[in-house]
Design a protein around this motif. Structure first.
Motif: not given
Ligand code: NAD
Length: 493
Positions: A110-131
């Motif tokens: 549940q932690d992998s699915l709801h914390v780790d993986i969405p966290g990684a997706a959000s991180c790529f999205e955030w830097y993509a949106e920033s650049i």
């Protein structure tokens, strides 16, 4: 919600990754090493063990690709679209990624699915949106001169990461490095290579050109050292232990003086005053100490309690700790899984024994494990009271479900105890007096202070430490400094 049986069925259908990823291809290497599931001791794969020649290939491809400009000179807006696509693919593949993460490291699914993986997706999205929103500068020079200050990608970045949050911590390095136009060679920890390899597959699918991202799997002292010493690596970003970080600093000094950015260990203090909301403090202190089996660099592993509430707090804390559900990481009801391997679990047990020998009282939450699980990698949540600053447990990062409790009587004593550490990653303060909290937070020698919560973190805020917890910062726009050079170009008018 998927049940354990559903996860086991998915496990039977997926192919576990087992090869390094160089120049856009999965490649076999001469040597391999064994990867197993720490929760059950089941053998999983023979994994590529990259040696210095494989690392050489990976770095050469990264260099060639960087120089070609196919990524480094792409308009930020175009890199943004590709990295946003990668974030989307991570979300589409979240279940498989979560399963791979949990099989590798034994954290609750549940932690992998709801914390780790969405966290990684959000991180790529955030830097993509920033650049495509970051501007260069013109310096305030005299009127007959124009001095332009521009950011350029640094070149070939090596990223070496640990096993406690494998995909998340890789994303913290990769997202800003790739967004700024660098080529990257990623070395996951030997215990946890699966999600890094799946990420490489998804990166290719998203349109990241071959050679921009390589994943070299293998052992630290071989693969990691080869990257650390490589003369054509321009920058090395690292998360892991303080001991290994010091080795990377030496590798750099003995090779090409590449900048090394270490994010390292911690022994964070959770300071709880008598005027705190005690029930909330207990709930969050449980999270701060035991989340991810306590295998968290910023874990609040030292609770500092104002003496007048210590008995009440400890009773509530022990009662709450008994509600932690320890078991099979693939069971969706499990909230605490196993430690990364038997050796690490033995080290954690030895640290508990030593604290007891020095005089700490231990309160251990009983384990009741299924027969299919490996008891050697499970450590029961352990609360150590009566710990004083002379004890080894007060100073050493144990990196397991172990929390030490020490009492204080004055604000000055609380701050002195909190700062009495070689580390300075994070700290928490609990009090209803916000002025007191803010004044005290200024005296804490740590990178993050959480007030009336623990371990607060967001992609938009810098994360990193003081003292031997490292330097430089992950996350936020500040992370971009590590992956870019500043160039000044003068024009005489
Ligand atoms: P580690 O230092 O043993 O390993 C980290 C990485 O370094 C792995 O990829 C490993 O293969 C590599 N490595 C190990 N020995 C090496 C060597 N001699 N030469 C080159 N590379 C080598 O750390 P770990 O046990 O994987 O992770 C736990 C540590 O990570 C803890 O100390 C924890 O506090 C720290 N950590 C810090 C942060 C942070 O952001 N500050 C986050 C998570 C974990």
């Amino acid at each position: 919600m998927k049940l354990k049986q559903d996860w086991l069925e998915q496990r039977a259908q997926i192919t576990l990754p087992s090869c390094a990823f160089i120049a856009g291809q999965f490649v076999n290497t001469t040597q391999t090493y064994k990867v197993s599931n720490p929760a059950t001791a089941e053998f999983l794969v023979d994994m590529s063990a990259c040696d210095a020649n494989d690392v050489e290939q990976a770095v050469q491809h990264a260099r060639k690709t960087f120089s070609s400009g196919v990524w480094s000179r792409l308009a930020p807006r175009e890199r943004k679209q590709i990295l946003k696509k990668l974030a989307e693919l991570i979300r589409e593949n979240a279940e498989e990624l979560a399963l791979l993460e949990t099989l590798n490291v034994g954290k609750p699914i549940q932690d992998s699915l709801h914390v780790d993986i969405p966290g990684a997706a959000s991180c790529f999205e955030w830097y993509a949106e920033s650049i495509d929103k970051i501007y260069d500068e013109i310096a305030p020079t005299s009127a007959d001169q124009l001095a332009m200050v521009s950011r350029e990608p640094i070149g070939v970045v090596a990223a070496v990461v640990p096993w406690n949050f494998p995909l998340d911590l890789a994303s913290w390095k990769l997202a800003p490095a790739l967004a700024t136009g660098n080529c990257v060679v990623l070395k996951p920890a030997e215990q946890s290579p699966f999600t890094a390899l799946k990420l490489a597959e998804l990166a290719k699918q998203a349109g990241i050109p071959d050679g921009v991202l390589q994943v070299v799997t293998g052992l630290g002292h071989i693969t990691g050292q080869a990257l650390g010493r490589h003369p054509d690596v321009d920058c090395l970003v690292f998360t892991g232990s303080t001991e290994t970080a010091k080795k990377f600093l030496a590798y750099s000094a003995e090779s090409n003086m590449k900048p090394v950015w270490p994010e390292t260990g911690g022994k964070s203090a959770n300071i709880i005053f008598a005027d705190a909301d005690l029930d909330k403090a207990v709930d969050k202190a449980i999270f701060g100490a035991f989340y991810n089996q306590g295998e968290v660099c910023s874990a609040n592993s030292r609770i500092l309690l104002e003496k007048s509430i210590s008995q009440q707090f400890v009773e509530k804390f022990i009662a709450k700790a008994k509600t932690v559900k320890i078991g099979d990481p693939l069971d969706p009801n499990t909230t605490m899984g196993c430690l990364i391997d038997r050796q690490h679990a033995d080290n954690v047990r030895a640290a508990i024994d030593q604290a007891k020998a020095q005089g700490a009282q231990s309160h251990i939450i009983p384990l009741n494990l299924d027969a299919a699980l490996d008891p050697a990698t499970y450590v029961a949540p352990t609360i150590l009271t009566g710990v004083n600053p002379e004890f080894k447990i007060f100073h050493d990062e144990v990196f397991g479900p172990v929390v030490s409790i020490t009492t204080f009587e004055t604000q000055e004593e609380a701050i002195e105890l909190a700062n009495h550490s070689i580390y300075g990653l994070a700290a928490s303060i609990w009090t209803k007096d916000i002025q007191k909290a803010i004044l005290l937070s200024k005296q804490l020698l740590v990178g993050t202070v959480s007030i009336n919560t623990v371990d607060a973190l967001d992609v938009s805020t810098p994360f990193g430490g003081y003292k031997q917890s490292g330097y430089g910062r992950d996350l936020s726009l500040h992370a971009i400094d590590k992956f870019t050079q500043l160039k000044t170009t003068w024009i005489q008018l």
